[in-house]
Write an enzyme that holds these catalytic residues in place. Sequence first.
Site, PDB file in Angstrom:
ATOM      1  N   SER A  57      11.912 -21.469 -43.877  1.00 40.39           N
ATOM      2  CA  SER A  57      13.077 -21.802 -43.052  1.00 40.39           C
ATOM      3  C   SER A  57      14.114 -22.512 -43.903  1.00 40.39           C
ATOM      4  O   SER A  57      13.859 -22.863 -45.070  1.00 40.39           O
ATOM      5  CB  SER A  57      12.678 -22.696 -41.868  1.00 40.39           C
ATOM      6  OG  SER A  57      12.234 -23.965 -42.321  1.00 40.39           O
ATOM      7  N   SER A 188      18.732 -34.433 -52.640  1.00 45.22           N
ATOM      8  CA  SER A 188      19.589 -34.745 -51.493  1.00 45.22           C
ATOM      9  C   SER A 188      20.627 -35.767 -51.921  1.00 45.22           C
ATOM     10  O   SER A 188      20.351 -36.634 -52.764  1.00 45.22           O
ATOM     11  CB  SER A 188      18.742 -35.318 -50.347  1.00 45.22           C
ATOM     12  OG  SER A 188      19.548 -35.958 -49.385  1.00 45.22           O
ATOM     13  N   TYR A 214      12.379 -41.158 -47.749  1.00 44.17           N
ATOM     14  CA  TYR A 214      12.830 -39.808 -48.117  1.00 44.17           C
ATOM     15  C   TYR A 214      13.828 -39.875 -49.272  1.00 44.17           C
ATOM     16  O   TYR A 214      13.722 -39.125 -50.255  1.00 44.17           O
ATOM     17  CB  TYR A 214      13.464 -39.151 -46.900  1.00 44.17           C
ATOM     18  CG  TYR A 214      14.081 -37.787 -47.148  1.00 44.17           C
ATOM     19  CD1 TYR A 214      13.297 -36.642 -47.164  1.00 44.17           C
ATOM     20  CD2 TYR A 214      15.453 -37.650 -47.342  1.00 44.17           C
ATOM     21  CE1 TYR A 214      13.861 -35.388 -47.370  1.00 44.17           C
ATOM     22  CE2 TYR A 214      16.029 -36.402 -47.550  1.00 44.17           C
ATOM     23  CZ  TYR A 214      15.229 -35.278 -47.562  1.00 44.17           C
ATOM     24  OH  TYR A 214      15.800 -34.036 -47.782  1.00 44.17           O
TER      25      TYR A 214
END
Length: 329
Positions: A57, A188, A214
């Site tokens: 995904s 990120s 994270y």
Amino acid sequence: MATVKAMLRGAADSLLDLTIAPGFSRIGWGARKALGLLGPINVDLGGRTCVVTGANSGLGLEASRQLAALGADVVMVGRNPERLEQARASVEGSARSGASITTEVIDLSSLESVRAGAARLLASKPQIDVLVNNAGVLLDSRQASVDGIELTLATNVLGPFLLTELLIPALAAAALERRPARIINVSSGGMYSEAVKLDELQSERSKWSGSAVYARTKRMQVMLTEYWAGQLADQGIVVHAMHPGWADTPGVESSLPTFHKIVGKALRTPAEGADTITWLAAAEAPNRSSGGFWQDRAERPLNRRPGTASKAGDDRLLADDLRDLAASA
């Protein structure tokens, strides 16, 4: 005149990057595309093998789709066989003629699964041209992996670290024939907000914050990029990290529902977020350097906030700690 136009485009791109919100959002994507900085990727990847983790995904699925459209033989890696097969079928429908789309079931949070999956990959794909480390999780509570390791660290860092180390022989073999091979770590922009404490890799002493944990794992990925860039240069392997901006993926929607609701239509599509992954895998320009951190096909600074930068040698210490953790788990 061409030089002046290039300078103006570069200045506009840098300004977008400094603004954060517009630069990371779909606004930045649209502006850079209008500036001519994000044109079509016209590269033939026929005969090249690309392994993409987290491929069922989001960014991994879209990167697989884009690489297959360029003719690459894509190995889609995921932990859920049913979802992985559905993703494979969707990618196969848009693949260029001659490209093969296969799957490999690996749970990156499980060291046993990583070792077994890497062995299967080495047996079936003795040459790997591109490895995309994309799989990741953001958790709202502290959880442990099957090996007793904090699950965010296990999935986002330790599993990909072990997989990469085990696949280096196949990457080096591909580099001998079609120099260079490439490793792409999907990080990120959140990594700018956190520093890595080498004595607190599993976040055992601090109050739990899923987004902070994270972000720290995403900075670890960038540190490992720097480490591998130095370690693997003489084997013809180029290593880069990237961040996709703010993309509308299932992971963002489920892990950051408030952010997803607020930003809404300003989020990039998964295809837009995955574009730089594909560019780093296919284009010639990334071959000229190694160890960079990229967004929208341009190298970006590693640090924005005081106190978050790693010290010289921390990348090697992190790699050593992860190697020890994998051996002892």
